[in-house]
Design a protein around this motif. Structure first.
Motif, PDB file in Angstrom:
ATOM      1  N   GLU A 348       0.836  -1.206   0.000  1.00 47.33           N
ATOM      2  CA  GLU A 348       0.000   0.000   0.000  1.00 47.33           C
ATOM      3  C   GLU A 348       0.871   1.257   0.000  1.00 47.33           C
ATOM      4  OE1 GLU A 348      -3.186   0.192  -0.326  1.00 47.33           O
ATOM      5  OE2 GLU A 348      -3.723  -1.925  -0.094  1.00 47.33           O
ATOM      6  N   PRO A 349       0.371   2.391  -0.538  1.00 43.07           N
ATOM      7  CA  PRO A 349      -0.920   2.510  -1.217  1.00 43.07           C
ATOM      8  C   PRO A 349      -0.829   2.054  -2.670  1.00 43.07           C
ATOM      9  CG  PRO A 349       0.167   4.641  -1.186  1.00 43.07           C
ATOM     10  CD  PRO A 349       1.072   3.698  -0.429  1.00 43.07           C
ATOM     11  N   VAL A 350      -1.932   1.485  -3.155  1.00 45.08           N
ATOM     12  CA  VAL A 350      -2.030   1.102  -4.562  1.00 45.08           C
ATOM     13  C   VAL A 350      -2.709   2.252  -5.293  1.00 45.08           C
ATOM     14  CG1 VAL A 350      -2.957  -0.557  -6.220  1.00 45.08           C
ATOM     15  CG2 VAL A 350      -2.153  -1.342  -3.970  1.00 45.08           C
ATOM     16  N   LEU A 351      -1.933   2.992  -6.068  1.00 49.40           N
ATOM     17  CA  LEU A 351      -2.405   4.220  -6.704  1.00 49.40           C
ATOM     18  C   LEU A 351      -2.581   4.020  -8.202  1.00 49.40           C
ATOM     19  CD1 LEU A 351      -0.006   6.732  -4.895  1.00 49.40           C
ATOM     20  CD2 LEU A 351      -2.392   6.242  -4.324  1.00 49.40           C
ATOM     21  N   PRO A 352      -3.503   4.775  -8.818  1.00 44.39           N
ATOM     22  CA  PRO A 352      -3.697   4.640 -10.259  1.00 44.39           C
ATOM     23  C   PRO A 352      -2.524   5.206 -11.045  1.00 44.39           C
ATOM     24  CG  PRO A 352      -5.044   6.435  -9.404  1.00 44.39           C
ATOM     25  CD  PRO A 352      -4.436   5.753  -8.217  1.00 44.39           C
ATOM     26  N   LYS A 353      -2.134   4.479 -12.101  1.00 46.69           N
ATOM     27  CA  LYS A 353      -1.107   4.936 -13.033  1.00 46.69           C
ATOM     28  C   LYS A 353       0.223   5.217 -12.325  1.00 46.69           C
ATOM     29  CE  LYS A 353      -4.813   7.010 -15.794  1.00 46.69           C
ATOM     30  NZ  LYS A 353      -5.351   8.214 -16.435  1.00 46.69           N
TER      31      LYS A 353
END
Length: 429
Positions: A348-353
């Motif tokens: 984590e964190p799993v962020l977009p792009k």
């Protein structure tokens, strides 16, 4: 010890046990603790503990013992044209690439731009053309976001019909991930006013080739940014100082550096780089007219080529995954060349792009294995297997320079073979 049971062949273990148990897992799967018990003898002082250290410098640099952690260059003779610097992924951890190690490609060298003299013009199909300086942009509301930037030619050596024995840096070093801070392009376009006839814009840099690319206006009004900062500090010169265009998830060459001009237009300009260099020819003879999104991808960085395992026992398999379509949903890892798979833990964190670091606990028994990773994104896009990828995109004969393949946009699997001595090689599986 059920929670330490294998989930796939050749010693891959349950990711949940890895997350929850920590050192207990290491001790359980190796049969011994990873640290030595403290003896009754007093702790001896090392030489550096017996003398004053050096003075604090104005700008910190890495320890002298970290000298190998550098970018590799494709222009050893200081050739300015097409100079590449690749990120050493096999020597890094986490998801943020240090600004000094972020990959760069500069087709005309790095211009020495005075930020006090630099200007950005927005014109064309707008109500009111405007000129912005670094100082005026600094007055606008700023935003920050983590996102990767990847060259369309990253991983191009993987198009070779035979696996090239090279590090993750040499194969995949033309992608990096940073926190970028700047002004939303939509804010600036709102101020200039957009003519309804405008459908595209052309972005141009202040480098000597005046590199330019056509970009759909829809992207400019979405998440595009005029970036001024990288990882909290001003942009590095090679990464576009004093300002660059940032297009999260789009091909690296479209993220124009040294940004000086944005012109709104009603159709693509078909500039040199979009009509020649980045329009890949496919096996059937057709070519992409445009290629924007960088597709879902992952590769293992630890262990990888150049690493050597120090005997059987517990190890962590780790790497990065990312997608221009959004967040990474899952990453599977195999230790038997794709015959069986276990799901890795996502840091984590799993962020977009943005980079997502994946981790997999592994008990190696000393026998030969083949390690792979395969990623899915939240839109259910998945990394293609090599056979299907080659059928769709083709292969290339080995050029004189083993890393200079003309093909673009490789996102299939990377396979690392570990032999019984613990040495790692690049293979196709």
């Amino acid at each position: 010890m059920k929670r330490f049971a294998p989930v796939a062949a050749n010693g891959l273990l349950d990711r949940r046990a890895f997350l929850r148990e920590g050192t207990a897992l290491a001790a359980a799967v190796t049969g011994y603790t990873l640290t030595k018990a403290a003896s009754a003898e007093p702790l001896a002082d090392a030489p550096w503990s017996r003398e004053m250290g050096s003075a604090t410098p104005p700008v910190q640099t890495p320890s002298r013992f970290e000298k190998p952690v550098v970018r590799t260059l494709s222009n050893p003779n200081n050739e300015l044209r097409n100079s590449h610097a690749r990120t050493p992924h096999q020597m890094l951890q986490g998801t943020v690439t240090p600004a000094s190690l972020h990959f760069t490609i500069n087709h005309g060298g790095i211009p020495d731009i005075d930020p006090a003299q630099h200007k950005l013009v927005i014109h064309g199909l707008v109500r009111q053309p405007l000129v912005f300086t670094v100082e005026t942009l600094s007055r606008y509301p700023m935003v920050s976001r983590m996102t990767f930037v990847e060259c369309g030619g990253n991983s191009a050596p993987m198009f070779s019909p035979e696996p090239i024995q090279a590090t993750a840096q040499a194969l995949h070093g033309l992608v990096s991930c940073s926190e970028w801070t700047g002004v939303r392009l939509s804010t600036l376009l709102d101020e200039t006013g957009v003519d309804p006839k405008a459908k595209w814009f052309i972005a141009e840099g202040a480098d000597s080739p005046a590199l330019s690319r056509s970009i759909p206006l829809k992207k400019g009004l979405d998440d595009a940014m005029v970036a001024l900062y990288q990882n909290g500090e001003r942009l590095m010169p090679g990464n576009g100082y004093p300002m660059r265009l940032l297009l999260p998830g789009y091909e690296g060459n479209m993220n124009v550096k040294f940004l000086r001009r944005i012109k709104l237009i009603d159709q693509p300009a078909m500039s040199y780089y979009e009509s020649r260099t980045y329009s890949q020819i496919l096996p059937g003879g057709k070519a992409y007219r445009f290629y924007f999104l960088q597709e879902v991808k992952s590769f293992i960085t630890h262990p990888s080529f150049g690493h050597a395992l120090k005997g059987p026992g517990f190890y962590e398999i780790s790497g990065v995954a990312y997608s221009g379509n959004g967040r990474i949903a899952k990453v599977l890892v195999s230790a038997d060349g794709g015959k069986s798979w276990g799901e890795a833990a996502l840091q984590e964190p799993v962020l977009p792009k943005a980079f997502t670091r994946f981790r997999m606990p592994w008990r190696w028994d000393g026998r030969p294995v083949i390690l792979q990773s395969r990623a899915w994104d939240e839109a259910d896009n998945v990394q293609p297997l090599r056979a299907e990828f080659v059928a769709r995109r083709g292969e290339t004969k080995k050029p004189p320079n083993p890393l200079a393949f003309p093909n673009q946009h490789y996102n299939s699997l990377t396979s690392w073979a570990v032999d019984s001595k613990g040495e790692v090689k690049h293979v196709y599986a």
